[in-house]
Enzyme design. Structure first.
Site, PDB file in Angstrom:
ATOM      1  N   HIS A  79       0.681  -1.243   0.107  1.00 44.71           N
ATOM      2  CA  HIS A  79      -0.153  -0.059   0.158  1.00 44.71           C
ATOM      3  C   HIS A  79       0.862   1.159  -0.052  1.00 44.71           C
ATOM      4  O   HIS A  79       0.241   2.298   0.095  1.00 44.71           O
ATOM      5  CB  HIS A  79      -1.179  -0.044   1.088  1.00 44.71           C
ATOM      6  N   GLN A 210       0.695   6.009  11.599  1.00 44.49           N
ATOM      7  CA  GLN A 210       0.884   6.557  10.256  1.00 44.49           C
ATOM      8  C   GLN A 210       2.397   6.999   9.789  1.00 44.49           C
ATOM      9  O   GLN A 210       2.815   7.637  10.719  1.00 44.49           O
ATOM     10  CB  GLN A 210      -0.252   7.556   9.876  1.00 44.49           C
ATOM     11  N   GLY A 211       2.924   6.390   8.621  1.00 40.78           N
ATOM     12  CA  GLY A 211       4.321   6.551   8.312  1.00 40.78           C
ATOM     13  C   GLY A 211       5.362   5.484   8.789  1.00 40.78           C
ATOM     14  O   GLY A 211       6.460   5.686   8.219  1.00 40.78           O
ATOM     15  N   ASP A 212       4.770   4.655   9.567  1.00 41.69           N
ATOM     16  CA  ASP A 212       5.549   3.434   9.880  1.00 41.69           C
ATOM     17  C   ASP A 212       5.475   2.573   8.930  1.00 41.69           C
ATOM     18  O   ASP A 212       6.107   1.364   8.956  1.00 41.69           O
ATOM     19  CB  ASP A 212       5.246   3.075  11.299  1.00 41.69           C
ATOM     20  N   SER A 213       4.256   2.620   8.200  1.00 41.14           N
ATOM     21  CA  SER A 213       3.649   1.479   7.115  1.00 41.14           C
ATOM     22  C   SER A 213       5.137   0.920   6.288  1.00 41.14           C
ATOM     23  O   SER A 213       5.894   1.749   5.839  1.00 41.14           O
ATOM     24  CB  SER A 213       3.045   1.882   6.261  1.00 41.14           C
TER      25      SER A 213
END
Ligand code: ARG
Length: 266
Positions: A79, A210-213
């Site tokens: 994603h 969010q942003g660690d994905s």
């Protein structure tokens, strides 16, 4: 429930919105002050990583994490990328905990391979081929489900809390395994055969965000080396009690990832 999960899976985009609101370029390093006593806890509920502690850890310019699978291939989340094919738009930053460190290694992408069959549910992995090799240690991926239990380490430059800004310094935390039945009770749409959950079910408080994905979830193997068992994928908010983090179950895709890396030329 499908709608809920789909919404959650777009949270990479939501993270980008947060970045834009703060006038930051995705992957830029201007977000937060240096962590110190009393600083907001990182990842969510974690602490700063030491330089060199996780040498294969990579920040990607679209605002995701990743890990060096080989010296020329980054393993991240499906994603986090737009699809498969030639792509020179991504910059990988490696070799630092401080994204503003002048010694950071920055390398552009040449190609992306998104998991075959990825449709927004499960299979949340992708490979990014780099224009030049990065001379740093790589993170081996789990070959079997044997390590899909116990305590895991997570790390990333993502938000330290829901709606929070991206971090300048790499943050790390420890989260325990959550079994499929328990995780399914939190998330009926969990793809249990392709996803693995981790977090503190009762208390919450520690999680990726969010942003660690795309970043790795990892632990020590029987020889004492780090091994990757998960890829940060999604969750309902961050660190909420009863809502563990959901990670791609890497051991289910070992051969697909190996094959994909072969297609990218190793
Ligand atoms: N989808 C998010 C991203 O793109 C990761 C969310 C992880 N959430 C969680 N509660 N563990 O950065």
């Amino acid at each position: 429930m499908k709608t809920l999960v789909k919404t959650l899976k777009r949270s990479a985009a939501a993270g980008a919105v947060v970045l834009a609101a703060l006038s930051l370029q995705p992957g830029s390093a201007q977000a937060q002050p240096a962590p110190g006593p009393g600083a907001a806890p990182p990842v969510v509920g974690g602490k700063p990583a030491a330089k060199g502690e996780f040498p294969w850890m990579v920040r990607l310019s679209m605002g995701c994490g990743g890990a060096l699978y080989t010296r020329t291939i980054v393993l991240t989340a499906a994603h986090c990328v737009d699809g498969s094919g030639a792509d020179t738009s991504i910059t990988a930053t490696a070799g630092v905990v401080d994204l503003r460190d002048s010694g950071a290694v920055k390398v552009k992408s040449t190609r992306v391979l998104q998991a075959p069959g990825y449709n927004g549910t499960g299979k949340d992995w992708a490979l990014i081929k780099l224009a030049q090799p990065i001379d740093l240690p790589t993170l081996p991926i789990a070959q079997t489900t044997a390590y899909d239990k116990g305590d895991f380490t997570v790390a990333g430059w993502g938000a330290a809390g829901e709606g929070g800004g991206q971090q300048r310094y790499l943050l790390k935390a420890t989260v325990p395994f959550v079994d499929d039945a328990t995780c399914k009770s939190a998330y009926p749409d969990l793809v249990a055969g392709e996803e693995i959950c981790a977090g503190f079910m009762e208390e919450g408080g520690v999680d990726t965000c969010q942003g660690d994905s795309g970043g790795p979830m990892f632990r020590k193997d029987d020889t004492g080396g780090w091994i990757q068992v998960g890829i940060v994928s999604w969750g309902d908010g961050c660190a909420r009690p009863g809502k563990p983090g959901v990670y791609t179950q890497v051991s289910r895709f070992t051969s697909d990832i190996r094959a994909g890396a072969g297609q990218l030329g190793g």
